[in-house]
Write a protein that holds these residues in place. Sequence first.
Motif, PDB file in Angstrom:
ATOM      1  N   LEU A   1      11.778 -60.682  46.865  1.00 21.10           N
ATOM      2  CA  LEU A   1       9.823 -60.497  47.140  1.00 21.10           C
ATOM      3  C   LEU A   1      10.266 -62.337  47.234  1.00 21.10           C
ATOM      4  CD1 LEU A   1       6.996 -60.751  46.590  1.00 21.10           C
ATOM      5  CD2 LEU A   1       7.021 -60.968  44.086  1.00 21.10           C
ATOM      6  N   ASP A   2       9.400 -63.044  48.695  1.00 17.93           N
ATOM      7  CA  ASP A   2       9.286 -63.994  48.737  1.00 17.93           C
ATOM      8  C   ASP A   2      10.553 -65.026  49.085  1.00 17.93           C
ATOM      9  OD1 ASP A   2       6.753 -64.109  49.396  1.00 17.93           O
ATOM     10  OD2 ASP A   2       6.176 -64.556  47.374  1.00 17.93           O
ATOM     11  N   GLY A   3      11.605 -64.214  49.450  1.00 19.55           N
ATOM     12  CA  GLY A   3      13.177 -64.349  49.313  1.00 19.55           C
ATOM     13  C   GLY A   3      14.418 -65.155  47.828  1.00 19.55           C
ATOM     14  N   GLN A   4      13.525 -64.411  47.375  1.00 20.00           N
ATOM     15  CA  GLN A   4      13.866 -64.024  46.223  1.00 20.00           C
ATOM     16  C   GLN A   4      14.160 -62.632  45.048  1.00 20.00           C
ATOM     17  OE1 GLN A   4      14.469 -66.873  43.343  1.00 20.00           O
ATOM     18  NE2 GLN A   4      13.855 -67.384  45.719  1.00 20.00           N
ATOM     19  N   ASP A   5      15.674 -62.219  44.481  1.00 23.20           N
ATOM     20  CA  ASP A   5      16.320 -61.077  43.898  1.00 23.20           C
ATOM     21  C   ASP A   5      15.141 -60.717  43.258  1.00 23.20           C
ATOM     22  OD1 ASP A   5      17.944 -59.150  43.348  1.00 23.20           O
ATOM     23  OD2 ASP A   5      19.150 -59.591  43.686  1.00 23.20           O
ATOM     24  N   VAL A   6      14.167 -59.688  43.147  1.00 21.98           N
ATOM     25  CA  VAL A   6      14.090 -58.896  42.077  1.00 21.98           C
ATOM     26  C   VAL A   6      13.521 -57.984  41.705  1.00 21.98           C
ATOM     27  CG1 VAL A   6      11.637 -60.201  42.232  1.00 21.98           C
ATOM     28  CG2 VAL A   6      11.529 -58.247  43.782  1.00 21.98           C
ATOM     29  N   THR A   7      15.201 -57.124  42.303  1.00 25.49           N
ATOM     30  CA  THR A   7      15.943 -56.150  42.160  1.00 25.49           C
ATOM     31  C   THR A   7      15.705 -55.646  40.909  1.00 25.49           C
ATOM     32  OG1 THR A   7      17.880 -56.448  43.292  1.00 25.49           O
ATOM     33  CG2 THR A   7      17.636 -54.460  42.336  1.00 25.49           C
ATOM     34  N   HIS A   8      15.567 -56.207  39.250  1.00 28.77           N
ATOM     35  CA  HIS A   8      15.302 -56.458  38.512  1.00 28.77           C
ATOM     36  C   HIS A   8      13.527 -56.111  37.448  1.00 28.77           C
ATOM     37  CE1 HIS A   8      19.264 -53.935  38.064  1.00 28.77           C
ATOM     38  NE2 HIS A   8      19.940 -55.515  38.535  1.00 28.77           N
ATOM     39  N   ARG A   9      12.831 -56.498  38.163  1.00 25.71           N
ATOM     40  CA  ARG A   9      11.529 -56.468  38.116  1.00 25.71           C
ATOM     41  C   ARG A   9      10.575 -55.064  38.374  1.00 25.71           C
ATOM     42  NH1 ARG A   9       7.197 -61.118  40.199  1.00 25.71           N
ATOM     43  NH2 ARG A   9       5.725 -60.053  40.048  1.00 25.71           N
TER      44      ARG A   9
ATOM     45  N   GLU B   1      -0.525 -57.859  45.706  1.00 30.81           N
ATOM     46  CA  GLU B   1      -0.617 -59.007  46.131  1.00 30.81           C
ATOM     47  C   GLU B   1       0.881 -59.105  46.761  1.00 30.81           C
ATOM     48  OE1 GLU B   1      -4.800 -59.053  45.080  1.00 30.81           O
ATOM     49  OE2 GLU B   1      -2.720 -59.241  43.818  1.00 30.81           O
ATOM     50  N   GLU B   2       1.897 -58.804  45.411  1.00 30.09           N
ATOM     51  CA  GLU B   2       3.078 -58.775  45.360  1.00 30.09           C
ATOM     52  C   GLU B   2       4.133 -57.648  46.305  1.00 30.09           C
ATOM     53  OE1 GLU B   2       3.639 -61.465  41.446  1.00 30.09           O
ATOM     54  OE2 GLU B   2       3.718 -59.664  41.329  1.00 30.09           O
ATOM     55  N   PHE B   3       3.381 -56.748  46.358  1.00 34.71           N
ATOM     56  CA  PHE B   3       3.437 -55.186  46.751  1.00 34.71           C
ATOM     57  C   PHE B   3       3.430 -55.343  48.233  1.00 34.71           C
ATOM     58  CE2 PHE B   3       3.584 -51.021  48.050  1.00 34.71           C
ATOM     59  CZ  PHE B   3       4.495 -50.641  47.427  1.00 34.71           C
ATOM     60  N   VAL B   4       2.762 -55.950  48.676  1.00 30.89           N
ATOM     61  CA  VAL B   4       2.771 -56.317  50.177  1.00 30.89           C
ATOM     62  C   VAL B   4       3.600 -57.444  50.892  1.00 30.89           C
ATOM     63  CG1 VAL B   4       1.228 -57.508  52.423  1.00 30.89           C
ATOM     64  CG2 VAL B   4       0.132 -56.261  49.757  1.00 30.89           C
ATOM     65  N   ASN B   5       4.371 -58.327  49.456  1.00 28.57           N
ATOM     66  CA  ASN B   5       5.087 -58.644  50.220  1.00 28.57           C
ATOM     67  C   ASN B   5       6.236 -58.182  49.700  1.00 28.57           C
ATOM     68  OD1 ASN B   5       3.540 -61.225  51.691  1.00 28.57           O
ATOM     69  ND2 ASN B   5       3.323 -61.491  49.981  1.00 28.57           N
ATOM     70  N   LEU B   6       6.418 -57.293  48.844  1.00 35.86           N
ATOM     71  CA  LEU B   6       7.328 -57.111  48.456  1.00 35.86           C
ATOM     72  C   LEU B   6       8.700 -56.358  49.272  1.00 35.86           C
ATOM     73  CD1 LEU B   6       9.477 -56.440  45.630  1.00 35.86           C
ATOM     74  CD2 LEU B   6       8.402 -54.836  45.186  1.00 35.86           C
ATOM     75  N   GLN B   7      10.308 -56.133  49.611  1.00 37.28           N
ATOM     76  CA  GLN B   7      10.844 -55.880  50.342  1.00 37.28           C
ATOM     77  C   GLN B   7      12.497 -55.352  50.139  1.00 37.28           C
ATOM     78  OE1 GLN B   7      12.022 -59.421  54.006  1.00 37.28           O
ATOM     79  NE2 GLN B   7      10.068 -59.203  54.386  1.00 37.28           N
ATOM     80  N   TYR B   8      12.667 -54.249  50.464  1.00 37.42           N
ATOM     81  CA  TYR B   8      13.840 -53.288  50.148  1.00 37.42           C
ATOM     82  C   TYR B   8      14.886 -54.046  51.035  1.00 37.42           C
ATOM     83  CZ  TYR B   8      17.465 -50.309  50.221  1.00 37.42           C
ATOM     84  OH  TYR B   8      18.819 -49.742  50.014  1.00 37.42           O
TER      85      TYR B   8
END
Length: 891
Positions: free
Chosen positions: A239-247, A253-260
């Motif tokens: 999310l925005d370049g930060q690792d959020v694997t365990h979130r 709004e965040e989901f729109v920018n969330l990437q796998y």
Amino acid sequence: MSLSVGGGSAAFYTNLPSGYASTALTAAGGSASVSDIVDIRVPLPSGGFTAKAGDSLSVRELFGSPGADLMRVALRGEGGGRLVLRGVDVTDRTDFDPLDFNELQYAAGEEGSAQELVVVARTGTRGAGGLWSGIADSAPVQITAAVTGTRSLSVLAALRTPAEGGADAEFVTLAQDASVYAAYGGRAAPTLSGAGNLSLKAGDTLALHDLFTAGGKAEPALYRVALREDAGTGARLLLDGQDVTHRVDFTPEEFVNLQYMAGGDGSAAEILVVARAATKAADGRWTSIVDSPAVAIAAAVTGVRSANAAPALRTAVDPGDADARFMRVAQEAAIFTGSKSRPAPDIGAAGDMTVKAGDSLSLRDLFPVGKGTEPALYRVALRDDPGAAPGGRLVLDGKDVTDRTDFSPMEFLALQYVAGPEGGAQDIMVVARAGQEDGKGGLTAVADSTPAVIRAAVTGARSLNTAGALRTAVDPAAADADFMRVASEAALHAPLGSQVAPALATTGNFTTAAGDAFALRDLFSSPYSAKVEVSGYRVALRDEDLTSGARLMLDGEDVTRRIDFTPAEFNSLLFVAGTGGSSQELLVVARATDARGMKVDSRAVQVTARSTGERSINALPALRAAPEDSYARIASDAAVHAPLGSQAAPPLRAVGDFTAAAGDLFSMNTLFDTAGGVFDAGMTYRVAMREDVAGTGAGARLLLNGEEVTGRTEFTGAEFSALLFQVGPAGSAQDLLVVARRSDAATRLVIDSPALEITARSTGTRSINALAALRADGTGTGFDRVVRDAAVYRTSSAKALSSTVGPAVPAASAAALAAAVGAYRATGSTASATNTLDLSALFAGAGGASSAQLVGLSELITLLGGGTVGGVRSTGTEMAKLTALSLSARA
């Protein structure tokens, strides 16, 4: 390849054979283009799942709680699996009152083991002495647990083992929470759909909001996401370049920018998403929570990006990559997708195909456009399979245009695909674009069709769906010369306007013994209901092994290289099968002539004959040899004495293929249900048994009143009711064939039921569909007893019981389905000539055991070959009905 037919609300799976295309159903009930036979299965057992060793799962959550007076549960298998009630091992107990059933748990066995659970719901009255009266049992429902170390998503709601600390802890917790907060009453949950399983390149990043789409009346207030991956593969959520694997929780709004981000080569991961509707209080707590069902997508890092990954791909594609144009066309099609106010063209595809090296095929014939919005531009991309020999090309007016993507409609008419070298494969993608010219050479109001993709494998053999598009001159001396000529000319003479083509049905692919002779009129027939008279037949035989001895014979003469036959000649035409291990393809077209003298052809219909040493039942009525084979004679006679007009066939149904222990005895009258007509006046039963070629030894028998009658074929109703089948030694397999015959002594009229065939395999495990027929001495297991009792006490008033657990094993592959006994290929549209069965409600979960579609399928699915528990093969009218039935599923 086989079909399974059974009760319960088990899930359906479908596959389309290579060379076929599925067509999205319309609100009016659907339509079909090139789809013909689809693999539809209702598996027995009804489902399967995977678990970790020692997992505890609620049996009530696995099977539901139907409100019965007693629940009967049994477990079998090796590896230490158990039934546990409030900490006590109750594996040997079968009867549980509803309160105990609510707390009953299944404990998975050791790694690598498997256990089977069967449950029956019983209603009735328990007397003071503990005896039951007024008993009504549901049909037994069985599911299988494979202890693999990975937990199936379908059973996570039933899991009672704490997930803390495990590698899949977040994945499990999220799925469990979604089941707790599922929609109920008037509270609606958001709908959520996924793009389907993906294949990717290492390190690819994808936007989750393009992989998972929420909708429905309830607006998501929160998205919950979890990742389950192979250990150490490097797959992550960003999310925005930060690792959020365990979130887990993300705002819309965040989901729109969330990437796998995909892991390394050869790795795989599962992405799980839940859309949550809720209200956030002032103190930050969520209330009125309603979750969508959890949706998972599997992402495998194979080095090849699948087309469905393109809209979500956020990795910059190197323009020099082999798939750069392919991915760009797919991505832009997602951006310019059509809408109600700006409709996109409708484009189809002829289906995956096989070709010869250097073959040229017309793209306009491979990718037909519907009658809706007219395309203003075609976008085309070609990519070679990176794991195979490259060399596929796009050619326009003799020039290589592989590097181009945009083609005018006029150019598209002349555009050709040229296959690469032997052993290679190419993916061809086409998008039809609508729009208005802007006067500057561009388009405005752009609307793109969904990308249509065909995979062309360069195998050295041309599949039937290439015939209409092939532009390569076929060598007249080639093995497939007549085959391709007949198929391509059938496409040229397809009906136009008010013209009506002759009908043509087939028994489908079949297996045979070397040198067997078959009448083509019984393998391919023009039904009596055809609206036009057939003036001739066109026939071609393709045999890559020119030494096999396969041939077409007419009145004793070899006519293999002849194509055109009059109806009278077709009635006498024979196909002679090749040597053992060979296979041949037969192609037939029925031709009519309209009032203006124009030729009108039916679809070209293709079947494959494989010389395996065993004759499949669907072709036995066409066999013109081996009168000593009682098995073939009975099946052939059943076709001769099939009912005509208003006549009704004697009732006969079968439990389907089953497994048993060596030496087991089964009542034939229960394996083959006569609907109570066994003692009706004039009823006799014709029975034959043969050793299956897949078996390992003889030893099975038919027994009547203690005496062996294996070689006997005719039995009275009373004898049939006492007839027993004894299973052969371990590893063996036997085919059983039965025909019910009604004879009128006064008129001497004989009417046969279709011949029904099932296979018994001596595996050491008794399948539940045949346990009611088992004649045991009372020493059977609790598992056997529960199922057999359910057959005794089964009534229409019994509680319905089903499991939410679907099959763990997918349906057969497209290649296996296309080769299956009874399957066939055909050119052209089937919509005007066949019925269309809309299965969408069944896939959406709205259907069930009582749905009209499911009941109809249970009666009709006798077509494809055997092997799976519950499968049945048949001759006769039901076979013809199925071969003419177009089964259409949502794309």
